[in-house]
Design a protein around this motif. Structure first.
Motif, short mmCIF file in Angstrom:
data_model
loop_
_atom_site.label_atom_id
_atom_site.label_comp_id
_atom_site.label_asym_id
_atom_site.label_seq_id
_atom_site.Cartn_x
_atom_site.Cartn_y
_atom_site.Cartn_z
N HIS A 300 87.53 121.95 67.22
CA HIS A 300 88.76 121.35 67.71
C HIS A 300 88.77 121.32 69.23
O HIS A 300 89.23 120.33 69.83
N TRP A 303 86.59 118.50 70.58
CA TRP A 303 87.29 117.23 70.36
C TRP A 303 88.40 117.05 71.38
O TRP A 303 88.53 115.97 71.99
N ARG A 307 88.70 114.28 74.43
CA ARG A 307 89.90 113.42 74.41
C ARG A 307 90.64 113.49 75.74
O ARG A 307 91.16 112.48 76.23
N ARG A 339 90.16 119.01 58.95
CA ARG A 339 90.41 118.61 60.33
C ARG A 339 89.14 118.73 61.17
O ARG A 339 88.80 117.81 61.93
N SER A 340 88.43 119.83 61.05
CA SER A 340 87.23 120.04 61.85
C SER A 340 86.17 118.99 61.54
O SER A 340 85.50 118.49 62.45
N ARG A 342 86.66 115.98 60.47
CA ARG A 342 87.10 114.70 61.03
C ARG A 342 86.91 114.69 62.56
O ARG A 342 86.41 113.70 63.11
N GLU A 343 87.26 115.78 63.20
CA GLU A 343 87.16 115.82 64.67
C GLU A 343 85.71 115.89 65.14
O GLU A 343 85.35 115.27 66.14
N SER A 346 84.32 112.50 65.10
CA SER A 346 84.73 111.75 66.27
C SER A 346 83.88 112.13 67.49
O SER A 346 83.47 111.27 68.27
#
Length: 362
Positions: A300, A303, A307, A339-340, A342-343, A346
């Motif tokens: 996280h 990411w 960002r 979540r991890s 997905r991030e 990214s």
């Protein structure tokens, strides 16, 4: 701790104690006292200590070791306070864990003394084998370790009743108590950490955010990653102040934020000033590992960092491709939260896009 690091610095040149004393213009007993701890380096005059730090690299000492002298002196002060007891703390001013936010280097130095685990920063710099009774690590003896942890727990319990004035001492003492792996100690620490459920249950930013983060990471070290996963989801993600606090904390913890901090208020800086994003990216990339809970916090944070600073892949130089490979390994083999995953996907996309744009030439 400081004397042991000083010994490693001398051996990295390499020089004998006699040769080192001659080069620095001090008598042999003085140098031997510094290495053994009989003459604490921290008690030197400021000018003499500054001169020592400047001369060591000039004589050929490994700069990584010289750079760890501050953390070693911090660790020595914390250990001395613990072995001296609470009365000594009151006579000599506030407890050292109540006066400043310590860094990962200081925590690793303490872990070295308390568990025998050498700091990752010293990889490949182990002391050369010696004949005779020369310690291979600055590990405290069993009695001193027991005394230190007993008094650390006393400090944590005392700070818990001091309200806002004891927050920093309480969270840092409780975090360090998790280094004690004895069965009774581990049970006490787990109970104390779980006793902070009210702190862990808070959403987004709060004055107790740093305490919740330390509590969750300490529980993950003890083998319970779920509070850390919950903390990421509940008290970090999608809250701008908490997201900034997480990056500010990482920057300070990992050495990208060079200014010492007396308390946790610096974490609220939503402008993310005072530290270098490239340094933080490199530190996160070096440190990411598969420990349950921790990998999700690293994921996280990577990411969120990319960002916040979209230009980082361009500034990271040759780091991009190795980091992209590490991220791919995590996506293939790590146990990750939704979540991890997905991030990290990214992050992989951003790094891959930069690699394609530059043709992998950087």
């Amino acid at each position: 701790m400081t004397g042991f690091v000083l010994r490693l610095a001398r051996q990295s040149i390499p020089r004998t104690q006699v040769s080192m004393a001659e080069a620095l213009g001090v008598d042999l007993n003085t140098w031997q006292g510094w290495e053994s701890g009989r003459r604490p380096v921290a008690h030197m005059r400021v000018g003499a200590l500054l001169e020592l730090r400047r001369r060591l690299p000039a004589l050929g000492a490994d700069p990584r070791l010289v750079g760890l002298l501050d953390a070693a002196m911090d660790a020595d002060r914390i250990i001395a306070s613990g072995l001296g007891g609470l009365d000594a703390d009151r006579q000599g001013g506030p407890h050292p864990l109540a006066g400043w936010v310590h860094t990962r280097d200081t925590a690793h130095m303490l872990a070295w003394a308390l568990t025998g685990t050498a700091p990752p920063a010293l990889a490949g710099l182990a002391p050369a084998p010696r004949r005779g009774p020369v310690a291979a690590a600055p590990l405290l003896g069993p009695a001193d370790r027991q005394m230190f942890f007993d008094r650390l727990r006393e400090s944590a319990e005392l700070a818990a009743g001091q309200g806002g004035g004891g927050v920093l001492l309480h969270r840092q003492a409780l975090y360090l108590a998790s280094y004690d792996r004895g069965p009774d100690a581990a049970a006490w620490t787990a109970q104390a950490l779980h006793g902070r459920r009210d702190v862990l249950a808070r959403r987004g930013w709060s004055p107790h955010w740093a305490e919740a983060r330390s509590t969750a990471t300490a529980l993950a070290r003890l083998g319970d990653p779920q509070p850390l996963l919950d903390f990421i989801e509940r008290a970090v993600a999608d809250d701008d102040t908490a997201e900034a606090a997480n990056l500010n904390y990482w920057a300070y913890w990992l050495g990208a934020y060079a200014v010492p901090q007396a308390d946790d208020t610096f974490m609220r800086d939503r402008e993310l000033t005072g530290w270098d994003p490239v340094t933080l990216l490199r530190a996160l990339a070096r440190g990411i590992h598969l420990a349950p809970g921790y990998v999700d916090l690293y994921a996280h944070s990577l990411w969120a960092l990319l960002r916040a600073f979209p230009w980082l892949p361009q500034a990271a130089g040759r780091l991009g491709a190795p980091l992209q490979g590490k991220v791919a390994e995590l996506l293939d083999g790590a146990e990750l939260s939704e979540r991890s995953r997905r991030e990290l996907g990214s992050v992989a996309y951003v790094l891959g896009q930069h690699t394609r744009e530059t043709g992998g030439s950087r």
